[in-house]
Write a protein that holds these residues in place. Sequence first.
Motif: not given
Length: 104
Positions: A35-39, A61-63, A68-71, A92-94
């Motif tokens: 979910n790129r809107l909620n990151n 579920q993780f923020k 950390v780019s989700m693209d 998520i850290t890595k």
Amino acid sequence: MEFVRIVSVGAVVFLTVSPAAFAEQAHTGTITEINRLNNTIAIRPTQDGTVGANANGPSDQFKAGSGVSMDAWHAGDRVSYSASGNEGAKTITKIERVRPGVQQ
């Protein structure tokens, strides 16, 4: 008496440091939702072992943490990831792609 104090201090240090060390452990899994809107990102952890392993287990579920780019990620990608936080707020850290054919 000195021995008891050394053991006590060692136990306190171990209990303080160990949760942080275990939280940063690398895990593997498959991305099930982004979910790129909620990151946020959902990852189904890879099951350990073979007997009774269920590929349809629940996803976590993780923020996405800072940096950390989700693209570059898509549902179905196999990843290796590290996360921090407790059960309520995991971050998520890595995150890295797991190459096909590579055992983790």
